[in-house]
Design a protein around this motif. Structure first.
Motif, mmCIF file in Angstrom:
data_model
loop_
_atom_site.group_PDB
_atom_site.id
_atom_site.type_symbol
_atom_site.label_atom_id
_atom_site.label_comp_id
_atom_site.label_asym_id
_atom_site.label_seq_id
_atom_site.Cartn_x
_atom_site.Cartn_y
_atom_site.Cartn_z
ATOM 1 N N ASP A 63 -9.611 -6.798 -4.741
ATOM 2 C CA ASP A 63 -8.209 -7.006 -4.374
ATOM 3 C C ASP A 63 -7.262 -6.024 -5.066
ATOM 4 O O ASP A 63 -6.047 -6.104 -4.864
ATOM 5 C CB ASP A 63 -7.782 -8.435 -4.726
ATOM 6 C CG ASP A 63 -8.497 -9.471 -3.870
ATOM 7 O OD1 ASP A 63 -8.916 -9.120 -2.754
ATOM 8 O OD2 ASP A 63 -8.645 -10.611 -4.332
ATOM 9 N N THR B 197 -5.868 -2.058 -6.241
ATOM 10 C CA THR B 197 -5.712 -0.711 -5.687
ATOM 11 C C THR B 197 -6.882 0.179 -6.049
ATOM 12 O O THR B 197 -7.292 1.042 -5.264
ATOM 13 C CB THR B 197 -4.389 -0.091 -6.184
ATOM 14 O OG1 THR B 197 -3.303 -0.939 -5.793
ATOM 15 C CG2 THR B 197 -4.175 1.294 -5.601
ATOM 16 N N ARG C 199 -2.485 -3.681 3.714
ATOM 17 C CA ARG C 199 -2.503 -5.111 3.382
ATOM 18 C C ARG C 199 -2.812 -5.956 4.614
ATOM 19 O O ARG C 199 -3.559 -6.945 4.537
ATOM 20 C CB ARG C 199 -1.170 -5.522 2.751
ATOM 21 C CG ARG C 199 -0.983 -4.962 1.345
ATOM 22 C CD ARG C 199 0.265 -5.543 0.667
ATOM 23 N NE ARG C 199 0.349 -5.089 -0.723
ATOM 24 C CZ ARG C 199 1.049 -4.020 -1.123
ATOM 25 N NH1 ARG C 199 1.728 -3.307 -0.231
ATOM 26 N NH2 ARG C 199 1.059 -3.676 -2.397
ATOM 27 N N ALA D 97 -5.555 -6.179 -0.570
ATOM 28 C CA ALA D 97 -4.458 -6.794 -1.315
ATOM 29 C C ALA D 97 -3.647 -5.765 -2.098
ATOM 30 O O ALA D 97 -2.450 -5.930 -2.289
ATOM 31 C CB ALA D 97 -5.012 -7.856 -2.274
ATOM 32 N N ARG E 136 -3.372 -4.984 -5.295
ATOM 33 C CA ARG E 136 -2.661 -5.508 -6.454
ATOM 34 C C ARG E 136 -2.535 -4.456 -7.549
ATOM 35 O O ARG E 136 -3.311 -3.530 -7.607
ATOM 36 C CB ARG E 136 -3.406 -6.743 -7.009
ATOM 37 C CG ARG E 136 -3.343 -7.928 -6.051
ATOM 38 C CD ARG E 136 -4.121 -9.095 -6.598
ATOM 39 N NE ARG E 136 -4.112 -10.198 -5.649
ATOM 40 C CZ ARG E 136 -4.913 -11.265 -5.732
ATOM 41 N NH1 ARG E 136 -5.805 -11.335 -6.727
ATOM 42 N NH2 ARG E 136 -4.846 -12.246 -4.843
#
Length: 282
Positions: free
Chosen positions: A133, A135, A275, A280, A282
């Motif tokens: 989740d 980067t 996304r 995600a 994050r």
């Protein structure tokens, strides 16, 4: 093939010719030559193709070369979709802005950052897969795809085929994802046209910046940047004239490409799109 010193005059001459093609000035690149080095230094983007089909087995060989590239933690977080159907290729070309090379090439490869596979492995093993989740994991998939694709390009060019990367499929990744049936957690990074170059419309080797601009030792330095860029503008303008291309300084081209949001051609929303495609970030 093992690299060898280019002691034969023909090898040395070839190495010098390759160096001059790439830089349009004297650039010392050592004295090691072989066919692999030749293929790498002679790379050019091919945008004009013959209708001849890609030979049987070429895709499988290219994928084997791609899978021989480095992969972060051996996660192998990439996949590739082979597109030969003309109608599907046309629909992908609409996303890319109707590029001639996509229309002409008999083969189009779409390289993917693929986190769906490791996510499924984690789920089947009862793991939460929280690491996917962030980067970092998205970057991992993109980097793995790029490393794999470049190894495939070298293999394809060694077979006498030409290629051209197509970043414009990122103009609308969601449409590409629907067209290719991509599951959540798979992102189309770029396309690659493949085919036999048309000898009647040959591509030449595009000159690159001198090594003094991009090669740094121990610490970053930009002492020669202003002089190097002025020289490179002149070199590239000569190349543009030879190729009957529009004349523009490279520095102006850079400014135009990054100067406005509009110049990104819709790619300014890629984080939001990623996304929606299951990353995600994050």
């Amino acid at each position: 093939m093992t690299p060898t010193l280019a002691t034969r005059s023909t090898d040395l001459d070839r190495l010098e010719a390759l160096s001059f093609q790439r830089y349009r000035q004297t650039q010392q690149i050592g004295s090691v030559w072989n066919e692999t080095v030749d293929t790498l230094l002679a790379h050019r983007s091919v945008r004009s193709y013959l209708p001849t089909p890609v030979p049987q087995g070429a895709v499988e060989l290219a994928v084997a070369a791609a899978q021989s590239a480095a992969s972060s933690s051996n996660l192998q977080a990439w996949s590739v979709v082979v597109v030969e159907d003309k109608d599907r290729k046309n629909r992908l070309n609409a996303v890319a802005g109707q590029q001639r090379q996509i229309a002409e090439a008999p083969l189009f490869l779409v390289w993917l950052a693929d986190l769906a596979r490791p996510r499924a492995i984690a789920t089947q093993g009862g793991s939460a897969s929280e690491g996917l989740d962030y980067t970092e994991s998205f970057l991992l998939g993109v980097i793995d795809a790029a490393l794999a694709a470049q190894s495939a390009v070298v293999a394809l060019e060694a077979l006498g085929l030409g290629t051209c990367y197509i970043g414009a499929i990122r103009n609308d990744p969601e449409t590409v994802a629907r067209e290719l049936g991509l599951p959540e957690g798979v992102f189309p990074v770029f396309g690659l046209t493949v085919g036999f170059p048309d000898p009647a419309r040959p591509a030449d080797v595009k000159p690159r910046l001198p090594q003094s601009t991009i090669l740094h030792r121990e610490r970053y330095s930009d002492e020669t940047r202003r002089k190097d860029l002025a020289h490179y503008n002149e070199v590239l303008r000569r190349f543009q004239a030879e190729q009957a291309m529009p004349s523009i300084d490279w520095t102006d081209q850079v400014r135009n490409r990054i100067g406005t949001v509009e110049a990104l051609k819709g790619r300014h929303v890629l984080a939001a799109v990623a996304r929606r495609l299951g990353f995600a970030l994050r």
